[in-house]
Every structure is written in structure tokens, then in C-alpha cells.
Design a protein around this motif. Structure first.
Motif, PDB file in Angstrom:
ATOM      1  N   ASP A 287      -2.476   2.877  -7.396  1.00  0.00           N
ATOM      2  CA  ASP A 287      -3.850   4.181  -6.916  1.00  0.00           C
ATOM      3  C   ASP A 287      -3.880   4.232  -5.251  1.00  0.00           C
ATOM      4  O   ASP A 287      -4.655   5.127  -4.977  1.00  0.00           O
ATOM      5  N   ALA A 288      -2.978   3.323  -4.783  1.00  0.00           N
ATOM      6  CA  ALA A 288      -3.298   3.767  -3.067  1.00  0.00           C
ATOM      7  C   ALA A 288      -3.069   5.298  -2.834  1.00  0.00           C
ATOM      8  O   ALA A 288      -1.882   5.787  -3.005  1.00  0.00           O
ATOM      9  N   PRO A 289      -3.684   6.529  -1.802  1.00  0.00           N
ATOM     10  CA  PRO A 289      -3.431   7.382  -1.502  1.00  0.00           C
ATOM     11  C   PRO A 289      -2.473   7.419  -0.851  1.00  0.00           C
ATOM     12  O   PRO A 289      -2.677   6.164  -0.053  1.00  0.00           O
ATOM     13  N   ARG A 290      -1.317   8.632  -0.162  1.00  0.00           N
ATOM     14  CA  ARG A 290      -0.562   8.737   0.685  1.00  0.00           C
ATOM     15  C   ARG A 290      -1.456   8.580   2.026  1.00  0.00           C
ATOM     16  O   ARG A 290      -1.636   9.762   2.437  1.00  0.00           O
TER      17      ARG A 290
ATOM     18  N   PHE B   9       0.868  -1.405   0.002  1.00  0.00           N
ATOM     19  CA  PHE B   9       0.253  -0.060   0.403  1.00  0.00           C
ATOM     20  C   PHE B   9       1.345   1.313  -0.675  1.00  0.00           C
ATOM     21  O   PHE B   9       0.775   2.425  -0.412  1.00  0.00           O
ATOM     22  N   LEU B  10       1.861   1.638   0.956  1.00  0.00           N
ATOM     23  CA  LEU B  10       2.714   2.375   0.650  1.00  0.00           C
ATOM     24  C   LEU B  10       3.092   2.286  -0.338  1.00  0.00           C
ATOM     25  O   LEU B  10       3.658   3.619  -0.281  1.00  0.00           O
TER      26      LEU B  10
END
Length: 149
Positions: A60-63, A51-52
Motif C-alpha cells: 500500500d506504499a504511496p508513490r 517500496f517503489l
């Protein structure tokens, strides 16, 4: 930028937790939050790092603005995840709250030596757990200025 001009956006929270009950309690406690937030959950340490680093299913994971990290996780434990986060120049500014059942002194010392921002032992009582999550929300989402993305 003045406070009046600041763009208000939901706070992104990444919860790394393999206990569905604790996830559900956290979701419920954050539902009525004063600050708009989005809680994203991964169930193990390897998925947290994917994820990170935006790998695989998490391209497309947000920070995250804040990470709630359990220590006792499958695949990669929370200590390993914390160590990677705090050694990475791009990730180390993300506050990491250790939220775990362990009250062992060595776990507390190790987490802080790896630069955890705080260490909270999960209470077993539902009411107390909810109170803890709301306190995290009050402090980290309302009082603290989080680092910019």
C-alpha cells in the motif's frame, strides 16, 4: 488547472538510508518545513525497490514525489537502486537526490551517468546537515514543480 484550483497534498518523500542518526536529523529538519510532507524511510536498497514496486510489506506504499538516496546501503547499493529507477518508465520521472557521505569523483560521475537529479555530500556537522536538508526542502518542495503522479 490554475494555481488557485490546485489540490494541495503533502509531498511524499522516500528516504533510503541505513544510518538512524541521519534519518533523525532529516526528520527534525523537515519538521518545520514550509511545505507539508510525509517522510517514509527504508533502510536498504532491496526494501527501497519493494517500496517503489509495492511488494510485500509495502503493498500500500504511496508513490514518492522525491527520493533521498544514500549510495552505501546494505543488500542493494544506491547505484543499483538508482539504475533500476531511471530505467523504469513508471519510476524514472521521480526526482532522485543522492545524499551520501561519499565525495569520490567516480561516485559523483556514476550517479549523474545514471541520471541522478542531484548529488549532495552529507556534511558531518549537525548544523550543516540540517542546513543541507532545509535547502533540499526549499528547492525541491517549494521552488521546483514536481511531476504529477
Amino acid at each position: 488547472m490554475t494555481n488557485e484550483m490546485r489540490i494541495v497534498r503533502p509531498i511524499e518523500i522516500l528516504m533510503v538510508e541505513d544510518n538512524p542518526g541521519d534519518v533523525r536529523l532529516t526528520q527534525e529538519a523537515l519538521k518545520g518545513a514550509k511545505v507539508s510532507n510525509t517522510l517514509r524511510v527504508v533502510e536498504d536498497g532491496a526494501a527501497a525497490l519493494d517500496f517503489l514496486y509495492r511488494r510485500g510489506d509495502y503493498a500500500d506504499a504511496p508513490r514518492p514525489d522525491l527520493i533521498l538516496l544514500d549510495l552505501n546501503l546494505p543488500k542493494k547499493n544506491g547505484r543499483e537502486v538508482l539504475e533500476v529507477i531511471k530505467q523504469d518508465a513508471q519510476l524514472k520521472t521521480i526526482p532522485v537526490v543522492i545524499l551520501t557521505t561519499s565525495q569520490a569523483e567516480e561516485d559523483v560521475l556514476r550517479a549523474y551517468s545514471l541520471h541522478a537529479n542531484c548529488y549532495i555530500s552529507k556534511p558531518v556537522d549537525f548544523t550543516q546537515f540540517t542546513k543541507i536538508v532545509r535547502t533540499i526542502e526549499d528547492f525541491w518542495l517549494s521552488i521546483v514543480t514536481l511531476p504529477p503522479k
